[in-house]
Scaffold this active site. Structure first.
Site, PDB file in Angstrom:
ATOM      1  N   GLY A   1     -80.357  32.055  78.881  1.00  0.00           N
ATOM      2  CA  GLY A   1     -80.914  32.566  80.135  1.00  0.00           C
ATOM      3  C   GLY A   1     -82.366  32.220  80.384  1.00  0.00           C
ATOM      4  O   GLY A   1     -82.798  31.067  80.263  1.00  0.00           O
ATOM      5  N   ILE A   2     -83.133  33.243  80.709  1.00  0.00           N
ATOM      6  CA  ILE A   2     -84.532  33.077  81.102  1.00  0.00           C
ATOM      7  C   ILE A   2     -85.370  32.507  79.949  1.00  0.00           C
ATOM      8  O   ILE A   2     -86.190  31.601  80.145  1.00  0.00           O
ATOM      9  CB  ILE A   2     -85.097  34.438  81.581  1.00  0.00           C
ATOM     10  N   GLY A   3     -85.147  33.004  78.747  1.00  0.00           N
ATOM     11  CA  GLY A   3     -85.913  32.528  77.591  1.00  0.00           C
ATOM     12  C   GLY A   3     -85.631  31.069  77.290  1.00  0.00           C
ATOM     13  O   GLY A   3     -86.554  30.285  77.032  1.00  0.00           O
TER      14      GLY A   3
ATOM     15  N   SER B   1     -88.947  43.750  84.846  1.00  0.00           N
ATOM     16  CA  SER B   1     -87.777  43.602  85.732  1.00  0.00           C
ATOM     17  C   SER B   1     -88.103  44.300  87.043  1.00  0.00           C
ATOM     18  O   SER B   1     -88.940  45.216  87.075  1.00  0.00           O
ATOM     19  CB  SER B   1     -86.564  44.273  85.074  1.00  0.00           C
TER      20      SER B   1
ATOM     21  N   TYR C   1     -82.435  51.524  80.782  1.00  0.00           N
ATOM     22  CA  TYR C   1     -82.977  50.161  80.865  1.00  0.00           C
ATOM     23  C   TYR C   1     -84.193  50.126  81.789  1.00  0.00           C
ATOM     24  O   TYR C   1     -85.238  49.552  81.451  1.00  0.00           O
ATOM     25  CB  TYR C   1     -81.884  49.224  81.391  1.00  0.00           C
TER      26      TYR C   1
ATOM     27  N   THR D   1     -89.594  34.744  72.675  1.00  0.00           N
ATOM     28  CA  THR D   1     -88.558  35.548  72.015  1.00  0.00           C
ATOM     29  C   THR D   1     -87.345  35.621  72.943  1.00  0.00           C
ATOM     30  O   THR D   1     -87.480  35.625  74.168  1.00  0.00           O
ATOM     31  CB  THR D   1     -89.053  36.959  71.652  1.00  0.00           C
ATOM     32  N   GLY D   2     -86.156  35.663  72.328  1.00  0.00           N
ATOM     33  CA  GLY D   2     -84.941  35.600  73.148  1.00  0.00           C
ATOM     34  C   GLY D   2     -84.858  34.255  73.840  1.00  0.00           C
ATOM     35  O   GLY D   2     -84.587  34.170  75.030  1.00  0.00           O
ATOM     36  N   GLY D   3     -85.068  33.187  73.058  1.00  0.00           N
ATOM     37  CA  GLY D   3     -85.147  31.846  73.645  1.00  0.00           C
ATOM     38  C   GLY D   3     -83.859  31.052  73.555  1.00  0.00           C
ATOM     39  O   GLY D   3     -83.867  29.838  73.760  1.00  0.00           O
ATOM     40  N   THR D   4     -82.746  31.733  73.268  1.00  0.00           N
ATOM     41  CA  THR D   4     -81.487  30.984  73.094  1.00  0.00           C
ATOM     42  C   THR D   4     -80.583  31.033  74.314  1.00  0.00           C
ATOM     43  O   THR D   4     -79.533  30.405  74.324  1.00  0.00           O
ATOM     44  CB  THR D   4     -80.694  31.525  71.882  1.00  0.00           C
TER      45      THR D   4
HETATM   46  N1  LIG Z   1     -80.922  38.223  84.209  1.00  0.00           N
HETATM   47  C1  LIG Z   1     -81.482  39.106  84.993  1.00  0.00           C
HETATM   48  O1  LIG Z   1     -81.023  39.366  86.111  1.00  0.00           O
HETATM   49  C2  LIG Z   1     -82.742  39.816  84.551  1.00  0.00           C
HETATM   50  C3  LIG Z   1     -83.477  40.509  85.515  1.00  0.00           C
HETATM   51  C4  LIG Z   1     -84.647  41.173  85.140  1.00  0.00           C
HETATM   52  C5  LIG Z   1     -85.054  41.130  83.825  1.00  0.00           C
HETATM   53  N2  LIG Z   1     -84.320  40.455  82.907  1.00  0.00           N
HETATM   54  C6  LIG Z   1     -84.827  40.449  81.527  1.00  0.00           C
HETATM   55  O2  LIG Z   1     -85.020  39.102  81.130  1.00  0.00           O
HETATM   56  C7  LIG Z   1     -84.899  38.987  79.716  1.00  0.00           C
HETATM   57  C8  LIG Z   1     -83.900  37.886  79.403  1.00  0.00           C
HETATM   58  O3  LIG Z   1     -82.656  38.234  79.984  1.00  0.00           O
HETATM   59  P1  LIG Z   1     -81.504  37.172  80.270  1.00  0.00           P
HETATM   60  O4  LIG Z   1     -80.822  37.614  81.500  1.00  0.00           O
HETATM   61  O5  LIG Z   1     -82.038  35.803  80.146  1.00  0.00           O
HETATM   62  O6  LIG Z   1     -80.534  37.557  79.049  1.00  0.00           O
HETATM   63  P2  LIG Z   1     -79.588  36.713  78.072  1.00  0.00           P
HETATM   64  O7  LIG Z   1     -78.988  35.535  78.762  1.00  0.00           O
HETATM   65  O8  LIG Z   1     -78.670  37.738  77.493  1.00  0.00           O
HETATM   66  O9  LIG Z   1     -80.590  36.245  76.938  1.00  0.00           O
HETATM   67  C9  LIG Z   1     -81.194  37.198  76.117  1.00  0.00           C
HETATM   68  C10 LIG Z   1     -81.861  36.490  74.949  1.00  0.00           C
HETATM   69  O10 LIG Z   1     -82.523  37.456  74.136  1.00  0.00           O
HETATM   70  C11 LIG Z   1     -82.000  37.397  72.815  1.00  0.00           C
HETATM   71  N3  LIG Z   1     -82.076  38.756  72.279  1.00  0.00           N
HETATM   72  C12 LIG Z   1     -81.508  39.883  72.747  1.00  0.00           C
HETATM   73  N4  LIG Z   1     -81.840  40.928  71.982  1.00  0.00           N
HETATM   74  C13 LIG Z   1     -82.638  40.440  71.005  1.00  0.00           C
HETATM   75  C14 LIG Z   1     -83.304  41.014  69.896  1.00  0.00           C
HETATM   76  N5  LIG Z   1     -83.210  42.311  69.609  1.00  0.00           N
HETATM   77  N6  LIG Z   1     -84.051  40.205  69.101  1.00  0.00           N
HETATM   78  C15 LIG Z   1     -84.149  38.886  69.363  1.00  0.00           C
HETATM   79  N7  LIG Z   1     -83.542  38.284  70.386  1.00  0.00           N
HETATM   80  C16 LIG Z   1     -82.798  39.059  71.186  1.00  0.00           C
HETATM   81  C17 LIG Z   1     -80.595  36.811  72.966  1.00  0.00           C
HETATM   82  O11 LIG Z   1     -80.117  36.183  71.812  1.00  0.00           O
HETATM   83  P3  LIG Z   1     -79.213  37.004  70.711  1.00  0.00           P
HETATM   84  O12 LIG Z   1     -78.204  37.779  71.486  1.00  0.00           O
HETATM   85  O13 LIG Z   1     -78.641  35.957  69.825  1.00  0.00           O
HETATM   86  O14 LIG Z   1     -80.189  37.875  69.989  1.00  0.00           O
HETATM   87  C18 LIG Z   1     -80.882  35.775  74.039  1.00  0.00           C
HETATM   88  O15 LIG Z   1     -81.536  34.659  73.489  1.00  0.00           O
HETATM   89  C19 LIG Z   1     -84.511  40.372  79.214  1.00  0.00           C
HETATM   90  O16 LIG Z   1     -85.660  41.063  78.780  1.00  0.00           O
HETATM   91  C20 LIG Z   1     -83.923  41.030  80.459  1.00  0.00           C
HETATM   92  O17 LIG Z   1     -84.020  42.433  80.401  1.00  0.00           O
HETATM   93  C21 LIG Z   1     -83.173  39.790  83.226  1.00  0.00           C
END
Ligand SMILES: NC(=O)c1ccc[n+]([C@@H]2O[C@H](COP(=O)([O-])OP(=O)(O)OC[C@H]3O[C@@H](n4cnc5c(N)ncnc54)[C@H](OP(=O)(O)O)[C@@H]3O)[C@@H](O)[C@H]2O)c1
Length: 250
Positions: free
Chosen positions: A18-20, A138, A151, A13-16
């Site tokens: 960053g990490i996903g 996180s 958060y 989920t959230g595969g579009t």
């Molecule tokens: N980057 C960091 O430093 C970091 C550190 C610790 C934890 N995390 C966690 O890692 C995860 C991914 O974060 P990221 O940094 O890779 O973020 P990102 O680049 O913003 O990617 C987030 C992804 O989740 C999707 N998304 C967000 N809300 C959603 C929803 N309600 N339903 C379905 N898809 C949803 C977004 O697509 P759409 O916007 O199109 O829905 C996107 O594909 C998150 O849980 C974040 O809290 C990140």
């Protein structure tokens, strides 16, 4: 030649972004059939093109139960079972205590806690016995950050889901682990830090506090997720795996 995840069905989920996105790519490269979600159709289409291999995009908001149902309906049309669920969709915004609104609380908990809960619960009928579930928590699950309490509380909740669900899923030998990235260079992080030069400045500052001397890359988190999903992690259950360059280990 066989790959590690040949014939496996994986949900990210959230595969579009960053990490996903990096994790979905890594699973697809290892031969898995991957289902990704995101709310934006254009980003979903772009990610499907970028990932290649056996990937399907299902648009949906994981905080909405009907959208989660549509995801699993789409999977069921093609596959009898799911091997791996990476419940990763999430995010957050800054709001100091004193300025937290009901909307901020609701949105953050709906996406990060309700979304993760029902993504996993609704997967259960399709999840294979012995499957692997990975939840994105996180480093904030165990640490404090100014203006980031809501958060951080969601991520502490997610970490605790893993501790409890390994008991609920014990008889089915389903492993559940949390992965806790530290500062990771993604579009989501850039947005949180105000984008452009401002985001770069914040990331450079944070890098100076991290023992590894830099922020993480999404591919580094992806590799740890693939480990937790694999048979190599067959006795790893209920942990919180920090992938943070040492950030919260000191
Ligand atoms: N980057 C960091 O430093 C970091 C550190 C610790 C934890 N995390 C966690 O890692 C995860 C991914 O974060 P990221 O940094 O890779 O973020 P990102 O680049 O913003 O990617 C987030 C992804 O989740 C999707 N998304 C967000 N809300 C959603 C929803 N309600 N339903 C379905 N898809 C949803 C977004 O697509 P759409 O916007 O199109 O829905 C996107 O594909 C998150 O849980 C974040 O809290 C990140």
């Amino acid at each position: 030649m066989t790959s590690k995840f040949d014939d496996k069905v994986v949900v990210v989920t959230g595969g579009t972004s960053g990490i996903g996105l990096a994790t979905a790519k890594a699973f697809a490269t290892e031969g898995a059939s991957v289902f990704i979600t995101g709310r934006r159709q254009d980003a979903l289409d772009a990610a499907v093109r970028q990932i290649g291999g056996k990937v399907t995009g299902v648009r949906g908001d994981m905080s909405k139960l009907a959208d989660i149902d549509r995801l699993y309906d789409a999977i069921q049309q093609k596959h009898a079972q799911i091997d791996v669920v990476f419940a990763n969709a999430g995010g957050g915004k800054m709001a100091p205590l004193g300025a937290i609104t009901e909307e901020h609380y609701q949105h953050t908990f709906d996406t990060n806690v309700k979304g993760v809960l029902f993504t996993v619960q609704k997967a259960l009928p399709l999840l294979k016995d012995g499957a692997s579930v990975i939840l994105t928590s996180s480093t904030t699950s165990i640490s404090g950050t100014p203006a980031f309490s809501v958060y951080s509380a969601t991520k502490a909740a997610v970490r605790n889901f893993a501790r409890n669900w390994i008991l609920d899923l014990k008889d089915r030998h389903i492993r559940v682990n949390a992965i806790s990235p530290g500062v990771t260079d993604t579009a989501g992080l850039d947005e949180l830090f105000g984008g452009g030069e401002q985001a770069k400045g914040t990331k450079d500052y944070l890098a100076s506090l991290i023992p590894a001397g830099r922020v993480g890359q999404p591919e580094e988190i992806a590799r740890a997720v693939l480990f937790l999903a694999s048979d190599e992690a067959s006795f790893v259950n209920g942990i919180e795996l920090f992938v943070d360059g040492g950030q919260v280990q000191i």
